[in-house]
Write a protein that holds these residues in place. Structure first.
Motif, PDB file in Angstrom:
ATOM      1  N   LEU A   1      49.579  41.296  41.298  1.00 27.67           N
ATOM      2  CA  LEU A   1      48.595  41.812  41.273  1.00 27.67           C
ATOM      3  C   LEU A   1      47.611  41.209  42.342  1.00 27.67           C
ATOM      4  CD1 LEU A   1      47.735  41.367  37.406  1.00 27.67           C
ATOM      5  CD2 LEU A   1      47.573  43.498  38.615  1.00 27.67           C
ATOM      6  N   PHE A  29      49.111  38.185  26.907  1.00 28.00           N
ATOM      7  CA  PHE A  29      48.882  38.775  28.311  1.00 28.00           C
ATOM      8  C   PHE A  29      47.908  39.830  28.617  1.00 28.00           C
ATOM      9  CE2 PHE A  29      50.993  41.971  31.230  1.00 28.00           C
ATOM     10  CZ  PHE A  29      51.018  41.172  32.306  1.00 28.00           C
ATOM     11  N   GLU A  32      44.799  38.100  29.112  1.00 29.68           N
ATOM     12  CA  GLU A  32      44.433  37.475  30.441  1.00 29.68           C
ATOM     13  C   GLU A  32      44.270  38.665  31.562  1.00 29.68           C
ATOM     14  OE1 GLU A  32      44.498  34.680  30.111  1.00 29.68           O
ATOM     15  OE2 GLU A  32      45.905  33.626  29.066  1.00 29.68           O
ATOM     16  N   ARG A  36      40.939  38.905  34.045  1.00 28.10           N
ATOM     17  CA  ARG A  36      40.815  39.602  35.466  1.00 28.10           C
ATOM     18  C   ARG A  36      39.911  40.800  35.848  1.00 28.10           C
ATOM     19  NH1 ARG A  36      42.862  43.332  38.478  1.00 28.10           N
ATOM     20  NH2 ARG A  36      43.661  42.804  40.882  1.00 28.10           N
ATOM     21  N   ASN A 100      47.122  27.412  34.561  1.00 31.34           N
ATOM     22  CA  ASN A 100      45.629  27.565  34.255  1.00 31.34           C
ATOM     23  C   ASN A 100      45.243  26.367  33.652  1.00 31.34           C
ATOM     24  OD1 ASN A 100      43.580  29.276  34.150  1.00 31.34           O
ATOM     25  ND2 ASN A 100      43.735  28.956  31.654  1.00 31.34           N
ATOM     26  N   ARG A 103      44.397  24.120  36.354  1.00 37.01           N
ATOM     27  CA  ARG A 103      43.322  24.562  37.035  1.00 37.01           C
ATOM     28  C   ARG A 103      41.849  24.014  36.410  1.00 37.01           C
ATOM     29  NH1 ARG A 103      45.094  30.378  39.969  1.00 37.01           N
ATOM     30  NH2 ARG A 103      47.426  29.995  39.597  1.00 37.01           N
ATOM     31  N   LEU A 129      46.390  28.562  47.167  1.00 36.11           N
ATOM     32  CA  LEU A 129      47.019  29.202  45.950  1.00 36.11           C
ATOM     33  C   LEU A 129      47.706  30.407  46.810  1.00 36.11           C
ATOM     34  CD1 LEU A 129      44.181  29.585  43.330  1.00 36.11           C
ATOM     35  CD2 LEU A 129      46.541  28.355  43.005  1.00 36.11           C
ATOM     36  N   ASP A 131      48.638  32.724  44.561  1.00 35.83           N
ATOM     37  CA  ASP A 131      47.836  33.866  44.026  1.00 35.83           C
ATOM     38  C   ASP A 131      46.180  34.075  44.206  1.00 35.83           C
ATOM     39  OD1 ASP A 131      46.964  32.039  42.359  1.00 35.83           O
ATOM     40  OD2 ASP A 131      47.793  32.628  40.557  1.00 35.83           O
ATOM     41  N   TRP A 132      45.879  33.335  45.249  1.00 33.83           N
ATOM     42  CA  TRP A 132      44.416  33.397  45.244  1.00 33.83           C
ATOM     43  C   TRP A 132      43.740  34.813  45.437  1.00 33.83           C
ATOM     44  CZ3 TRP A 132      41.439  35.590  49.289  1.00 33.83           C
ATOM     45  CH2 TRP A 132      39.786  35.377  49.234  1.00 33.83           C
ATOM     46  N   ASP A 133      42.971  34.771  44.576  1.00 35.77           N
ATOM     47  CA  ASP A 133      42.182  36.016  44.388  1.00 35.77           C
ATOM     48  C   ASP A 133      40.585  35.712  44.189  1.00 35.77           C
ATOM     49  OD1 ASP A 133      42.314  38.847  42.532  1.00 35.77           O
ATOM     50  OD2 ASP A 133      40.737  37.764  42.300  1.00 35.77           O
ATOM     51  N   SER A 136      38.936  36.260  40.739  1.00 38.86           N
ATOM     52  CA  SER A 136      39.465  35.088  39.610  1.00 38.86           C
ATOM     53  C   SER A 136      38.864  33.830  40.095  1.00 38.86           C
ATOM     54  CB  SER A 136      40.727  35.186  39.462  1.00 38.86           C
ATOM     55  OG  SER A 136      41.169  36.764  38.797  1.00 38.86           O
ATOM     56  N   ASN A 137      39.043  33.438  41.316  1.00 39.61           N
ATOM     57  CA  ASN A 137      38.903  31.952  41.768  1.00 39.61           C
ATOM     58  C   ASN A 137      37.392  31.798  41.492  1.00 39.61           C
ATOM     59  OD1 ASN A 137      39.734  29.862  42.768  1.00 39.61           O
ATOM     60  ND2 ASN A 137      38.973  30.352  44.780  1.00 39.61           N
ATOM     61  N   GLY A 140      36.509  31.325  37.867  1.00 39.80           N
ATOM     62  CA  GLY A 140      37.293  30.298  37.487  1.00 39.80           C
ATOM     63  C   GLY A 140      36.700  28.899  37.627  1.00 39.80           C
ATOM     64  N   TRP A 141      35.958  29.024  38.998  1.00 39.57           N
ATOM     65  CA  TRP A 141      35.299  27.665  39.298  1.00 39.57           C
ATOM     66  C   TRP A 141      33.894  27.586  38.681  1.00 39.57           C
ATOM     67  CZ3 TRP A 141      36.790  23.010  41.101  1.00 39.57           C
ATOM     68  CH2 TRP A 141      37.958  23.005  41.768  1.00 39.57           C
TER      69      TRP A 141
HETATM   70  C1  LIG Z   1      39.274  26.837  38.745  1.00 39.83           C
HETATM   71  C2  LIG Z   1      40.114  28.066  38.460  1.00 39.83           C
HETATM   72  C3  LIG Z   1      40.661  29.044  39.709  1.00 39.83           C
HETATM   73  C4  LIG Z   1      41.380  30.050  39.433  1.00 39.83           C
HETATM   74  N1  LIG Z   1      41.782  30.842  40.577  1.00 39.83           N
HETATM   75  C5  LIG Z   1      42.444  31.746  40.538  1.00 39.83           C
HETATM   76  C6  LIG Z   1      42.861  32.614  41.447  1.00 39.83           C
HETATM   77  O1  LIG Z   1      42.646  32.332  42.631  1.00 39.83           O
HETATM   78  N2  LIG Z   1      43.710  33.718  41.391  1.00 39.83           N
HETATM   79  C7  LIG Z   1      44.088  34.132  39.955  1.00 39.83           C
HETATM   80  O2  LIG Z   1      44.766  35.099  39.979  1.00 39.83           O
HETATM   81  N3  LIG Z   1      43.702  33.366  38.998  1.00 39.83           N
HETATM   82  C8  LIG Z   1      42.876  32.334  39.093  1.00 39.83           C
HETATM   83  N4  LIG Z   1      42.414  31.567  37.999  1.00 39.83           N
HETATM   84  C9  LIG Z   1      42.912  32.211  36.653  1.00 39.83           C
HETATM   85  C10 LIG Z   1      44.398  31.826  36.325  1.00 39.83           C
HETATM   86  O3  LIG Z   1      44.724  30.220  36.160  1.00 39.83           O
HETATM   87  C11 LIG Z   1      45.455  32.513  36.811  1.00 39.83           C
HETATM   88  O4  LIG Z   1      45.475  33.872  37.053  1.00 39.83           O
HETATM   89  C12 LIG Z   1      46.838  32.062  36.029  1.00 39.83           C
HETATM   90  O5  LIG Z   1      47.097  30.733  36.036  1.00 39.83           O
HETATM   91  C13 LIG Z   1      47.820  32.989  36.215  1.00 39.83           C
HETATM   92  O6  LIG Z   1      48.894  32.674  35.478  1.00 39.83           O
HETATM   93  P1  LIG Z   1      50.242  33.288  35.368  1.00 39.83           P
HETATM   94  O7  LIG Z   1      50.554  33.969  36.613  1.00 39.83           O
HETATM   95  O8  LIG Z   1      51.096  32.857  34.304  1.00 39.83           O
HETATM   96  O9  LIG Z   1      49.749  34.921  34.526  1.00 39.83           O
HETATM   97  P2  LIG Z   1      49.683  35.264  33.170  1.00 39.83           P
HETATM   98  O10 LIG Z   1      48.976  34.186  32.234  1.00 39.83           O
HETATM   99  O11 LIG Z   1      51.118  35.861  32.962  1.00 39.83           O
HETATM  100  O12 LIG Z   1      48.430  36.498  33.137  1.00 39.83           O
HETATM  101  C14 LIG Z   1      48.722  37.693  33.835  1.00 39.83           C
HETATM  102  C15 LIG Z   1      47.615  38.003  34.747  1.00 39.83           C
HETATM  103  O13 LIG Z   1      46.309  37.875  34.095  1.00 39.83           O
HETATM  104  C16 LIG Z   1      45.331  37.308  35.055  1.00 39.83           C
HETATM  105  N5  LIG Z   1      44.845  36.208  34.592  1.00 39.83           N
HETATM  106  C17 LIG Z   1      45.444  35.434  33.710  1.00 39.83           C
HETATM  107  N6  LIG Z   1      44.569  34.438  33.339  1.00 39.83           N
HETATM  108  C18 LIG Z   1      43.699  34.537  34.042  1.00 39.83           C
HETATM  109  C19 LIG Z   1      42.254  34.073  34.117  1.00 39.83           C
HETATM  110  N7  LIG Z   1      41.853  32.838  33.449  1.00 39.83           N
HETATM  111  N8  LIG Z   1      41.191  34.603  34.892  1.00 39.83           N
HETATM  112  C20 LIG Z   1      41.288  35.669  35.502  1.00 39.83           C
HETATM  113  N9  LIG Z   1      42.420  36.389  35.475  1.00 39.83           N
HETATM  114  C21 LIG Z   1      43.478  35.626  34.799  1.00 39.83           C
HETATM  115  C22 LIG Z   1      46.154  37.126  36.328  1.00 39.83           C
HETATM  116  O14 LIG Z   1      46.004  38.179  37.385  1.00 39.83           O
HETATM  117  C23 LIG Z   1      47.577  36.974  35.940  1.00 39.83           C
HETATM  118  O15 LIG Z   1      48.514  37.327  36.747  1.00 39.83           O
HETATM  119  C24 LIG Z   1      41.817  30.412  38.246  1.00 39.83           C
HETATM  120  C25 LIG Z   1      41.149  29.789  37.049  1.00 39.83           C
HETATM  121  C26 LIG Z   1      40.477  28.339  37.167  1.00 39.83           C
HETATM  122  C27 LIG Z   1      40.157  27.702  36.131  1.00 39.83           C
END
Ligand SMILES: Cc1cc2nc3c(=O)[nH]c(=O)nc-3n(C[C@H](O)[C@H](O)[C@H](O)COP(=O)(O)OP(=O)(O)OC[C@H]3O[C@@H](n4cnc5c(N)ncnc54)[C@H](O)[C@@H]3O)c2cc1C
Length: 231
Positions: A1, A29, A32, A36, A100, A103, A129, A131-133, A136-137, A140-141
């Motif tokens: 993604l 899923f 989550e 995003r 997560n 994080r 990261l 998966d930097w985005d 979402s980053n 999350g912060w």
């Molecule tokens: C401080 C902080 C910074 C973060 N920075 C990023 C980042 O730079 N890029 C990023 O993709 N996610 C970020 N996240 C959200 C989250 O941690 C990751 O998306 C998650 O760890 C992905 O895990 P997974 O690949 O197992 O996806 P799954 O748990 O299988 O989830 C499927 C998809 O849903 C999305 N997703 C899942 N959890 C979140 C969430 N909490 N917020 C937004 N989207 C989510 C992602 O696109 C992910 O690939 C951040 C969270 C925090 C607390």
């Protein structure tokens, strides 16, 4: 993604199919994916979320903004003396990934225990990261720091030690990433020392540090600052 190799719609429909087939985890899923989408919704409507406090009153909060502060360096290098934080920061540096849960813990530790600005963490995650985005980053912060929409309240301070007891009972995760003090460190723990620049001056035979800020002191300091704010 994150890299645009699959669209969120494709992921959503695959998730829905899995849900209808009764597959375990499908609903989580999908939720989550909604997070995003929420992050993108926020960036679209309030682009300032990527660069400044979403709740602007937090501009008055006395975050440390000095990246050169030794506590900030310890956080980036996984030398805070808090095992969960250090393991996660090292995993991030070596693999570009962090769970997560981790994080949330490292973000809480930086913004609350170390009272340092979430933008320092946001930039470090952007550097590290895979998966930097941007959306979402930022979400999350700001969620972790308390300055975002739907944010965790500032007084909710994760205790990184009890989180370790809860989520890493047998210390498998901490031991995988921390070499200091171990006679036979795990390969992942050693790989960190191959990955980092030499000028960081770290070695697996160093002593593991005492906490730079203990969970109790950090929590207290954060709560005093939080209560003392005038917004
Ligand atoms: C401080 C902080 C910074 C973060 N920075 C990023 C980042 O730079 N890029 C990023 O993709 N996610 C970020 N996240 C959200 C989250 O941690 C990751 O998306 C998650 O760890 C992905 O895990 P997974 O690949 O197992 O996806 P799954 O748990 O299988 O989830 C499927 C998809 O849903 C999305 N997703 C899942 N959890 C979140 C969430 N909490 N917020 C937004 N989207 C989510 C992602 O696109 C992910 O690939 C951040 C969270 C925090 C607390």
């Amino acid at each position: 993604l994150t890299h645009g190799e699959i669209s969120p719609r494709t992921a959503w429909h695959a998730g829905m199919r899995a849900l209808h087939e009764g597959k375990r985890g499908a609903e989580t899923f999908l939720k989550e994916l909604v997070w995003r989408e929420f992050a993108y919704h926020l960036v679209y409507h309030t682009p300032r979320i990527t660069s400044g406090n979403w709740r602007e009153e937090w501009d008055a909060f006395p975050w440390n903004t000095d990246e050169r502060k030794k506590e900030v360096w310890a956080w980036k290098r996984g030398r805070t003396g808090i095992r969960f934080v250090d393991a996660a920061m090292r995993e991030l540096y070596v693999t570009g990934y962090m769970h997560n849960r981790a994080r949330m813990i490292v973000a809480s530790y930086l913004t609350k225990h170390l009272m340092s600005h979430w933008k320092i963490g946001l930039d470090w995650f952007a550097d590290c990261l895979v998966d930097w985005d941007p959306a979402s980053n930022a979400m999350g912060w700001q969620w972790s720091a308390g300055s975002g929409p739907d944010a965790t309240p500032y007084f909710r301070v994760f205790n990184p030690v009890s989180q370790l007891d809860k989520f890493d009972k047998d210390r498998a995760y901490a031991d995988r990433w921390i070499a200091e003090g171990k006679s036979n460190p795990a390969p992942e723990a050693l790989s960190y020392f191959d990955a980092i620049p030499e000028h960081w001056g770290m070695s697996p035979s160093d002593d593991y540090p005492e906490p730079i800020v203990t969970p109790e002191d950090g929590r207290e300091r954060a709560l005093v600052a939080y209560k003392g704010r005038d917004f």
